[in-house]
Scaffold this motif. Sequence first.
Motif, mmCIF file in Angstrom:
data_model
loop_
_atom_site.group_PDB
_atom_site.id
_atom_site.type_symbol
_atom_site.label_atom_id
_atom_site.label_comp_id
_atom_site.label_asym_id
_atom_site.label_seq_id
_atom_site.Cartn_x
_atom_site.Cartn_y
_atom_site.Cartn_z
ATOM 1 N N LYS A 290 39.415 65.190 -2.242
ATOM 2 C CA LYS A 290 38.774 63.944 -1.815
ATOM 3 C C LYS A 290 37.640 64.211 -0.841
ATOM 4 O O LYS A 290 36.512 63.757 -1.032
ATOM 5 C CB LYS A 290 39.803 63.023 -1.144
ATOM 6 C CG LYS A 290 41.064 62.785 -1.942
ATOM 7 C CD LYS A 290 42.103 62.009 -1.161
ATOM 8 C CE LYS A 290 42.497 62.616 0.157
ATOM 9 N NZ LYS A 290 43.535 63.631 0.161
ATOM 10 N N SER A 291 37.943 64.969 0.204
ATOM 11 C CA SER A 291 36.915 65.230 1.218
ATOM 12 C C SER A 291 35.742 65.982 0.604
ATOM 13 O O SER A 291 34.584 65.714 0.926
ATOM 14 C CB SER A 291 37.482 66.066 2.362
ATOM 15 O OG SER A 291 38.499 65.366 3.011
ATOM 16 N N THR A 292 36.064 66.937 -0.266
ATOM 17 C CA THR A 292 34.998 67.715 -0.883
ATOM 18 C C THR A 292 34.065 66.798 -1.682
ATOM 19 O O THR A 292 32.855 66.957 -1.639
ATOM 20 C CB THR A 292 35.601 68.805 -1.779
ATOM 21 O OG1 THR A 292 36.560 69.539 -1.024
ATOM 22 C CG2 THR A 292 34.533 69.742 -2.272
ATOM 23 N N PHE B 299 34.012 60.751 10.191
ATOM 24 C CA PHE B 299 34.883 61.908 9.978
ATOM 25 C C PHE B 299 36.320 61.597 10.333
ATOM 26 O O PHE B 299 36.626 60.658 11.068
ATOM 27 C CB PHE B 299 34.380 63.089 10.800
ATOM 28 C CG PHE B 299 33.079 63.623 10.296
ATOM 29 C CD1 PHE B 299 33.041 64.636 9.350
ATOM 30 C CD2 PHE B 299 31.869 63.095 10.744
ATOM 31 C CE1 PHE B 299 31.845 65.118 8.866
ATOM 32 C CE2 PHE B 299 30.670 63.570 10.264
ATOM 33 C CZ PHE B 299 30.654 64.587 9.321
ATOM 34 N N GLN B 300 37.183 62.449 9.812
ATOM 35 C CA GLN B 300 38.613 62.232 9.967
ATOM 36 C C GLN B 300 39.088 62.432 11.404
ATOM 37 O O GLN B 300 39.810 61.630 11.954
ATOM 38 C CB GLN B 300 39.351 63.194 9.024
ATOM 39 C CG GLN B 300 40.846 63.178 9.208
ATOM 40 C CD GLN B 300 41.548 63.972 8.125
ATOM 41 O OE1 GLN B 300 40.915 64.590 7.279
ATOM 42 N NE2 GLN B 300 42.863 63.962 8.164
ATOM 43 N N ASP B 301 38.636 63.548 12.002
ATOM 44 C CA ASP B 301 39.196 63.938 13.291
ATOM 45 C C ASP B 301 38.287 63.481 14.433
ATOM 46 O O ASP B 301 37.222 64.037 14.639
ATOM 47 C CB ASP B 301 39.354 65.465 13.319
ATOM 48 C CG ASP B 301 39.875 65.947 14.660
ATOM 49 O OD1 ASP B 301 40.269 65.096 15.483
ATOM 50 O OD2 ASP B 301 39.863 67.162 14.886
ATOM 51 N N ALA C 181 33.736 57.215 4.512
ATOM 52 C CA ALA C 181 34.726 57.264 5.583
ATOM 53 C C ALA C 181 35.852 58.185 5.136
ATOM 54 O O ALA C 181 36.619 57.851 4.248
ATOM 55 C CB ALA C 181 35.253 55.864 5.862
ATOM 56 N N ASP C 182 35.890 59.373 5.738
ATOM 57 C CA ASP C 182 36.879 60.361 5.324
ATOM 58 C C ASP C 182 38.134 60.224 6.177
ATOM 59 O O ASP C 182 38.196 60.725 7.286
ATOM 60 C CB ASP C 182 36.279 61.767 5.454
ATOM 61 C CG ASP C 182 37.196 62.827 4.867
ATOM 62 O OD1 ASP C 182 38.288 62.470 4.384
ATOM 63 O OD2 ASP C 182 36.827 64.011 4.904
ATOM 64 N N GLU C 183 39.110 59.537 5.668
ATOM 65 C CA GLU C 183 40.362 59.279 6.376
ATOM 66 C C GLU C 183 40.101 58.870 7.826
ATOM 67 O O GLU C 183 40.578 59.524 8.754
ATOM 68 C CB GLU C 183 41.261 60.528 6.347
ATOM 69 C CG GLU C 183 41.371 61.122 4.950
ATOM 70 C CD GLU C 183 42.720 61.729 4.664
ATOM 71 O OE1 GLU C 183 43.677 61.380 5.371
ATOM 72 O OE2 GLU C 183 42.807 62.529 3.722
ATOM 73 N N PRO C 184 39.372 57.800 8.031
ATOM 74 C CA PRO C 184 38.931 57.469 9.393
ATOM 75 C C PRO C 184 40.063 57.102 10.337
ATOM 76 O O PRO C 184 39.876 57.121 11.548
ATOM 77 C CB PRO C 184 37.990 56.277 9.194
ATOM 78 C CG PRO C 184 38.405 55.671 7.901
ATOM 79 C CD PRO C 184 38.897 56.803 7.052
HETATM 80 MG MG LIG Z 1 40.425 65.697 3.475
#
Ligand SMILES: [Mg+2]
Lengths: 321, 308, 301
Positions: B53-55, B97-99, B177-180
């Motif tokens: 997914k992120s890729t 980003f996620q983190d 939105a990557d796992e926000p």
């Molecule tokens: Mg990911």
Amino acid sequence: MWKFILRRLLVMIPQLFLLSIIVFMMAKAMPGDALSGQEINPRANPAELDRIREELGLNDPWYQQYLRWASNAVQGDFGISYTHKTPVMDVIEDRLWNTVFLALVTLIFTYMLAIPLGILSGRYNDTWVDKTVTGYSYVGFGTPIFIFALIMLFIFGFALDWFPSGGSVDSKVDEGTFAYVVSKINHLILPALSTALIATTSTIQYLRNEIIDNKIKDFVRTARSKGVPESKVYSRHILRNSFLPIAAFLGYEITGLIGGAVIIETIFSYPGLGQLFLSSVSLRDFSVVTAIVMMTGFATLLGTLLSDIILSAVDPRIRIE
Amino acid sequence: MTLLKVDNLKVHFPIRGGFFRSVVDHVKAVDGVSFELQQGETYGLVGESGSGKSTTGKAVVKLNDVTSGQILFEGRDLAALSRKEIKPFRKDIQMIFQDPYSSLNPKKRVLDIIAEPLRNFERLSPAEEKKIVQDFLDKVGLSPESIHKYPHEFSGGQRQRIGIARSLTLKPKLIIADEPVSALDVSVQAQVLNFLQDLQAEFNLTYLFVGHDLGVIRHMCDRMGVMYRGRLVEEGRSDEIYENPQHIYTKRLIAAIPDLEPEVRGDKVKLRKKLTAEYESSYSKFFDENGRAYDLKPISSTHRVALL
Amino acid sequence: MEMKVETGKNIQVKDVSPSGMKIIWQEIKKDKLAMGSLIILVAILVFVYGASFFMDAKEIAKVDFLSIYLEPSSDYWLGTDYGGRDVFGQLIIGTRNSFTISLFITLFTAIIGLTLGLLSGYFGGATDNVIMRIIDFVIALPQMMFIIVVVTIVPVFNVYVFIMIMTLFLWTGKARLIRSKALSERELDYIHASKTLGTPHWKIILFQLLPNVSSLIIVNFILNLAGNIGLESSLTFLGFGLPESTPSLGTLISYARNPDVLENKWWIWVPASLMILVLMLSINFVGQALKRAADARQRRG
Ligand SMILES: [Mg+2]
Ligand SMILES: Nc1ncnc2c1ncn2[C@@H]1O[C@H](COP(=O)(O)OP(=O)(O)O)[C@@H](O)[C@H]1O
């Protein structure tokens, strides 16, 4: 693993080649003909000078000179020392053994100090024992070896006169006798100890931190919770895991000793390779200098190789890089 | 209107090995993914961790090199553009980003963090810049004095708001939105999600929303695609997929959502067992001999499934 | 709920910068040994640079055969050497030279190491490969011997050439250290974010990456400074360091290679040795304290 070693060996080939090119170029930049050890008298008449140059192959293109020099060097022929008037290898040989002995004894001292002190400091960390050892390491880390060696020589060589203040063996004893061996060892102790006392400090710190890190790892906790006695936890689990990385530094340690030989041998007038190197530089005996630089360069590459290989065996992550 | 069209996207990472560190194999992180995003909608990409997914998301903003395929943004193929040519598109496509801890530079003040994109694209006086940054801080619910603080002085939720403010300053059209919210406490997750929806309405945003939590995706997204091992295995309207999953992987994903009511827990366990059995018995219906999911086939006008 | 919390303490914590001199100062203040070291270091440097300003280096270097090997007295505080030159004067000038030159060597190696380390770590790939191969090679050379040989064969030799030669061999460790830090930093999302925000590479390296390797650089700079003082004086001690026109602490100690001086004329070599020890240890203690603090901060997250 074998792949890594092979690849690492393969990396060494261009390194060696590069090293030899650099040493060759340095030799060319030295006055006289450093490659064969012949001294060219600049006041000789031009025709004579030209004849000598032709004879020595100095008019050949550089790569031919390089190939000739390199192929000779591989066979151990580094030309003639012009101060000793003998082949360079003959001049170097005895000295080389002296340096090897010194390095060996230094290594033994280094680990004899590092292992007990590192273990004590790591096992009883934050006690006064640890603080003393850590204090010693900090001081040792910041002390240049030449000053420490001078002080050691002054105290134990002169003021107290416990050890000889120079040379590698008493000239009055005969080779092959027991007294000869004792005298040799006696001459080694002070320089080796001086180096070891300083060089050991980084190993102590490394071992200490390694033990402290391992102490809280899961396999140690498990062993403890199973009721394994503390001394066994150390000997079986913690120490085994802490020693491996230390062993890996052996190669770098040797590399360091080669570099330090120049200083320590000068201070203790110890007739090894380092001292020969310095005196040859001063006497402009450049064929000897070239040979020593080439040999120590090779030895350092080998030392680094050794450490890289042990390290990769200990920690496979390094191999990936 | 189609804003983004991803067509047969492949992102393969080389695995080096062997004697000369040559490329011996590839991680097929994304292996032939196609989907479209309509202007103003929220499209979800859901799947277990490592499914690519992120890729996929990063490929759209050129953080990853694209192996093959097209990424059409307003008709222009981003995959074919160089880093320089992509620059004008940076304004239009932004990423959250996620983190929230690693995505903000710990050595920068909030002002510098949020103003970074502005400084790249616009010439503003310090006063103008500050005004804009404070406006956006206000929009994301942080006080204007925050501009002088450093990221470590904020909670995770607040940091994520800073990251969101940063992505908004250039008035983008598309936000990835990557796992926000997956790094945030459950208590603040809903807050941030609702607030992302408010922003969407206010700025007319299109979201590509990446997540592993089907519940969150369903709440946020109009449509979603289910990813598994670098492939889309099912795609359709969120309610369709949630109520009527067709692919065995989607079914298992839905069955894996933890249930809070004790009376249905027993049923869930049974359901999972049944799905495991189905997975094993009808594996070949869903995956070819290499374990690769089949291409998507439409089963209704909106619903597509990777079936034989 | 979380918003209320932050409006409360907004103003009072306005300027706590997580980087820069302020943090260094705080770390040193906490550590008594480091603080003491810093005070001693500053005192020595102020005295040395101040005193050398009033000293006539030429006058001190003048040979006076009437006052050879004098013991310390009120005329010559630390006695004289084999040329009848004032040891105290040489000590001051030597300390100044050793420190200044080591500082420049450290500075230049830092610039090279930083540039190559950041480029190598940030870009990775082929750039990294080339730079790392060079580093691997230079690091595996017996540096001291190479420096000595280069010092002897260069056509012109002066302080500037010496600094250049040292720099040539000593930048590698730093480059490697910074490269590995940059390599791990570039995988963090704040760097990714900068890329998606349209920030050019050079700006990312200078303004995003660099501040995050700064504490590493500072610690390494300080420890290297101490190391370089040791290396420079070792080389001068061996006779291959600073040219005679620029006496260093190593010059004074090199007189002790004569056993008579070592055994009987302590005033020539002991003060310089002590000076090197005090300088190196105090710089090291400051550096180690900062290193511990930086490591601890890293561990905390
Ligand atoms: Mg990911
Ligand atoms: N830079 C990279 N190099 C090599 N492999 C990668 C890289 N980035 C991601 N991968 C691999 O690609 C796969 C998909 O990763 P990712 O897209 O992060 O998954 P997700 O976001 O769905 O959890 C994983 O197997 C991951 O290990």
